[in-house]
Design an enzyme around this catalytic site. Structure first.
Site, PDB file in Angstrom:
ATOM      1  CD1 TRP A  81      -2.007  -2.134   2.151  1.00  0.00           C
ATOM      2  CD2 TRP A  81      -2.850  -1.518   0.174  1.00  0.00           C
ATOM      3  NE1 TRP A  81      -2.972  -3.044   1.799  1.00  0.00           N
ATOM      4  CE2 TRP A  81      -3.498  -2.697   0.594  1.00  0.00           C
ATOM      5  CE3 TRP A  81      -3.211  -0.953  -1.050  1.00  0.00           C
ATOM      6  CZ2 TRP A  81      -4.508  -3.322  -0.164  1.00  0.00           C
ATOM      7  CZ3 TRP A  81      -4.212  -1.572  -1.806  1.00  0.00           C
ATOM      8  CH2 TRP A  81      -4.840  -2.732  -1.372  1.00  0.00           C
ATOM      9  CG  ASP A 116      -3.227   3.799   4.181  1.00  0.00           C
ATOM     10  OD1 ASP A 116      -4.266   3.623   4.848  1.00  0.00           O
ATOM     11  OD2 ASP A 116      -2.964   3.161   3.137  1.00  0.00           O
ATOM     12  CE  LYS A 150      -8.272  -3.408   4.399  1.00  0.00           C
ATOM     13  NZ  LYS A 150      -7.607  -2.561   3.430  1.00  0.00           N
TER      14      LYS A 150
HETATM   15  C1  PLP Z   1      -7.009  -2.148   2.316  1.00  0.00           C
HETATM   16  C2  PLP Z   1      -6.015  -1.078   2.343  1.00  0.00           C
HETATM   17  C3  PLP Z   1      -5.912  -0.118   1.318  1.00  0.00           C
HETATM   18  C4  PLP Z   1      -6.800  -0.142   0.103  1.00  0.00           C
HETATM   19  O1  PLP Z   1      -8.103   0.141   0.441  1.00  0.00           O
HETATM   20  P1  PLP Z   1      -9.257   0.264  -0.655  1.00  0.00           P
HETATM   21  O2  PLP Z   1     -10.369   0.849   0.155  1.00  0.00           O
HETATM   22  O3  PLP Z   1      -9.526  -1.122  -1.138  1.00  0.00           O
HETATM   23  O4  PLP Z   1      -8.796   1.153  -1.735  1.00  0.00           O
HETATM   24  C5  PLP Z   1      -4.977   0.880   1.456  1.00  0.00           C
HETATM   25  N1  PLP Z   1      -4.160   0.942   2.512  1.00  0.00           N
HETATM   26  C6  PLP Z   1      -4.221   0.032   3.508  1.00  0.00           C
HETATM   27  C7  PLP Z   1      -3.300   0.156   4.675  1.00  0.00           C
HETATM   28  C8  PLP Z   1      -5.145  -1.004   3.454  1.00  0.00           C
HETATM   29  O5  PLP Z   1      -5.196  -1.906   4.439  1.00  0.00           O
END
Ligand code: PLP
Length: 362
Positions: free
Chosen positions: A102, A174, A198
């Site tokens: 990511w 993030d 998540k």
């Molecule tokens: C799942 C995830 C993403 C991507 O998320 P989407 O909503 O599918 O675009 C980005 N960063 C992290 C840390 C993630 O766990």
């Protein structure tokens, strides 16, 4: 009603109380006579839900008043583009620490619009650690500095007390997979983003916390929908927001608050993670894949060392009522995602199964 222990990395388990409340209110919300799914986003019912969600999130995250909260769409992945399109302002430079897939995607997207620099990477060891960095290596006039705070796939995290010291350069985090799991000081960040699916709600909502002074720099060619300011000026309702998702997030926030807030989530999450890591560390059969000091509280990858046994583990664990323990394809083995909604009983069930599996297969 049959419920499994769902160790999915995302979308992932939600608190049962939240699902039941949503079920109770599904057909008619309050006195409205309609579902939240059916109501106008301009109705007073929905505006109240939106404002309540915002104010609970602000309270839970202890967000200072000079920050704006936005509920957006497009997932965390759209943030990879929105961040450079809005935050590249003066020098078009940004720093990145590459701690996984990511983080790398965020870097690659920023590199399309400006000068993106990799300060450090842990790719040399399959992202099994958080690289040590020194402020003297940072770009002093960068427009922002991006990190992925919790690395969902590899199971590492920047702890709240080990964030890079970026001085006046806004730190962008993030926090998709560790939002609301542990107390982080929002004022250390210029921007925090998290896809909801998540640890916060269903897929379709992305929550952004942005310092207000960063709202004004979007590039001229930035699409209207991708400007933070568009959404800030319109209370996240420039167009139809992800209404139902925001409503479920609100229920999750209420649940977190009723259970003691983020500090209490942190205490429970530490207990849950410690129990599982201790078991893995004390076993000669299972191995953790991450250096102990950088371990995630949310995503716990482990292996047996044999691909056949790993596959058997995943298969047998399903029969024992546990789902989604297969590791990400880039790491292999197993991964237990143990977000806020995973109860201690789920950890105990997993450990019992691991013991039994070891006895039968060691
Ligand atoms: C799942 C995830 C993403 C991507 O998320 P989407 O909503 O599918 O675009 C980005 N960063 C992290 C840390 C993630 O766990």
């Amino acid at each position: 009603m049959k419920r499994v222990y769902n160790f999915s990395a995302g979308p992932s388990c939600l608190p049962l109380e939240v699902l039941q409340k949503a079920a109770d209110e599904m057909v008619s919300y309050g006195e409205s006579g309609m579902s939240v799914m059916e109501m106008s986003h301009r109705s007073s019912y929905f505006i109240d839900i939106l404002h309540e969600a915002k104010s609970l999130y602000k309270e839970l995250m202890n967000v200072p008043d000079n920050y704006e909260i936005l509920f957006l769409q497009g997932g965390a992945s759209t943030q990879f583009s929105m961040i450079p399109l809005n935050l590249f302002s003066k020098t078009n430079k940004a720093d990145f620490i590459i701690t996984g897939s990511w983080a790398k995607k965020a870097y690659q997207e920023s590199a399309r619009y400006g000068e993106a620099k990799v300060i450090a990477s842990s790719e040399d060891k399959t992202f099994s650690y958080i690289p040590k960095v020194a402020s003297k290596d940072f770009t002093p006039d960068a427009d922002f500095f991006h990190i992925c705070v919790n690395n969902t796939i590899y199971g590492t995290r920047f702890k709240p007390d080990s964030l890079p010291e970026t001085g006046n350069v806004p730190l962008v985090g993030d926090m998709s997979s560790n939002i609301l799991s542990e107390v982080y000081d929002v004022s250390k960040f210029g921007l925090i983003y998290a896809g909801a699916q998540k640890n916060m709600g269903p897929a379709g909502v992305t929550a952004v916390i942005i310092r207000k002074d960063l709202l004004d720099y979007a590039k001229d060619f930035t699409p209207t929908m991708l400007k933070y300011k568009t959404h800030a000026d319109n209370d996240s309702s420039y167009n139809t927001p992800p209404c139902y998702g925001i409503y479920i997030c609100k229920l999750v926030y209420e649940w977190v608050k009723a259970n003691g807030g983020v500090a209490e989530m942190e205490a429970i999450n530490k207990e849950k993670a410690q129990k599982l890591y201790d078991f893995i560390d004390n076993s000669a059969f299972y191995k953790g894949t991450v250096v102990p000091e950088d371990r995630s509280l949310m995503n716990v990858p482990f292996i047996t060392g044999s691909d056949e046994l790993d596959a058997l583990f995943v298969k047998e664990s399903k029969k024992a009522g546990m789902e989604n323990l297969k590791g990400h394809r880039s790491v292999g083995g197993m991964r237990a995602s143990i977000y806020n909604a995973m109860p201690m009983a789920g950890i105990d069930t997993l450990i019992d199964f691991m013991q039994k599996f070891e006895k039968e297969n060691a």
